[in-house]
Design an enzyme around this catalytic site. Structure first.
Site, mmCIF file in Angstrom:
data_model
loop_
_atom_site.group_PDB
_atom_site.id
_atom_site.type_symbol
_atom_site.label_atom_id
_atom_site.label_comp_id
_atom_site.label_asym_id
_atom_site.label_seq_id
_atom_site.Cartn_x
_atom_site.Cartn_y
_atom_site.Cartn_z
ATOM 1 N N GLY A 23 1.130 4.428 4.752
ATOM 2 C CA GLY A 23 2.281 3.597 4.139
ATOM 3 C C GLY A 23 2.217 1.609 4.988
ATOM 4 O O GLY A 23 2.989 2.094 5.653
ATOM 5 N N SER A 24 2.179 1.157 3.714
ATOM 6 C CA SER A 24 1.929 -0.200 4.553
ATOM 7 C C SER A 24 1.676 -1.842 3.560
ATOM 8 O O SER A 24 2.181 -1.631 2.259
ATOM 9 C CB SER A 24 1.141 -0.621 5.609
ATOM 10 O OG SER A 24 -0.017 -0.191 5.320
ATOM 11 N N ARG A 25 1.695 -3.088 3.981
ATOM 12 C CA ARG A 25 1.699 -3.870 3.457
ATOM 13 C C ARG A 25 0.698 -5.079 4.172
ATOM 14 O O ARG A 25 1.116 -4.970 5.136
ATOM 15 C CB ARG A 25 3.190 -4.672 3.368
ATOM 16 C CG ARG A 25 3.289 -6.018 2.316
ATOM 17 C CD ARG A 25 4.934 -6.486 2.223
ATOM 18 N NE ARG A 25 5.205 -8.187 2.191
ATOM 19 C CZ ARG A 25 6.371 -8.667 2.267
ATOM 20 N NH1 ARG A 25 7.143 -7.547 1.673
ATOM 21 N NH2 ARG A 25 6.038 -10.067 1.553
ATOM 22 N N LEU A 71 0.311 -1.759 -0.352
ATOM 23 C CA LEU A 71 0.444 0.154 -0.101
ATOM 24 C C LEU A 71 0.621 1.273 0.352
ATOM 25 O O LEU A 71 1.639 1.126 1.140
ATOM 26 C CB LEU A 71 -0.726 0.196 0.826
ATOM 27 C CG LEU A 71 -1.870 -1.374 1.105
ATOM 28 C CD1 LEU A 71 -1.785 -2.637 1.543
ATOM 29 C CD2 LEU A 71 -3.179 -0.879 2.400
#
Length: 231
Positions: free
Chosen positions: A196-198, A108
């Site tokens: 911001g990530s996953r 993301l």
């Protein structure tokens, strides 16, 4: 009795602008306060603060999503880019056998919707948070080393899967709003990762992957896997 122009405008706004996740309200309210204060000092600074507030509100958006009719499929848990599809052992803290499952990783960016959605209809059997590092979420080792929160979910058809929120280089806060024993429908919002990530989804055994690396997903709608065909 016809609707008033004000009511019509409010209806259009409600239909056009997606709702905001509650976790974003303190940030937006703080941004509004800063904007009003800065406008008294400098109009350009007030404009910049206002733009920043609008960007923050957009980040926390939670658009309505409609999951597929099929109940045996796995839908994407997040909006973003499929960055990896590989075999990997689920997070050790869940206590599952150390046997690899197919893992679909979605990255993301700060421009993506950042709420997470249930990939199947079912019950949360385990929910475990683990502190960790804040490496860039698009790195392979982010799944093992970064701060994360994992759910073990049993779907209505008996299959188990794992979905893991992973903090990234900028993200420093994982929000998980569900607990063990809670039942949710596919597409329901269950959490949020800030900035911001996953999100990793470990698919049930025998699943057939329907996405490929480089494809974009829509959380709660894109079908990423289905049971393997019989025969």
């Amino acid at each position: 009795m016809g609707s008033t122009p004000l009511g019509h405008a409010a209806s259009i706004t409600k239909e056009t602008l997606p709702p905001m996740h509650p976790a974003g309200r303190p940030f937006v309210l703080g941004g509004i306060a800063a904007t009003l204060a800065l406008r008294k000092v400098s109009k350009p600074l007030g404009v910049l603060a206002g733009l920043g507030t609008l960007a923050t509100a957009a980040f926390f958006r939670e658009p309505v999503r409609v999951p597929p009719v099929r109940t045996d499929v796995v839908v994407a848990a997040a909006d973003g880019l499929v960055s990896l599809i590989e075999e990997a052992v689920p997070p050790i803290e869940l206590g599952l056998p150390a046997e690899p499952l197919t893992r679909v990783s979605v990255f993301l960016s700060v421009f993506d919707v950042h709420v997470q959605r249930m990939p199947v209809t079912g019950v949360v059997e385990r929910a475990v948070y683990r502190p960790g590092k804040f490496l860039s979420a698009d790195l392979d080792k982010a799944s093992e080393d970064n701060e994360r929160n994992s759910l073990l979910v049993r779907a209505d058809d008996g299959r188990q899967l794992v979905v893991t929120q992973i903090a990234g280089l900028v993200a420093r806060r994982i929000v998980c709003e569900v607990g063990e024993g809670q039942r949710l429908d596919a597409g329901d919002t269950y959490g949020l990762i800030r900035f911001g990530s996953r999100v990793d989804t470990y698919l049930p055994r025998g699943s057939r992957v329907l996405v490929r690396e480089g494809q974009r997903t829509v959380g709660g709608e894109t079908v990423i896997a289905e049971p393997a065909a019989k025969g």
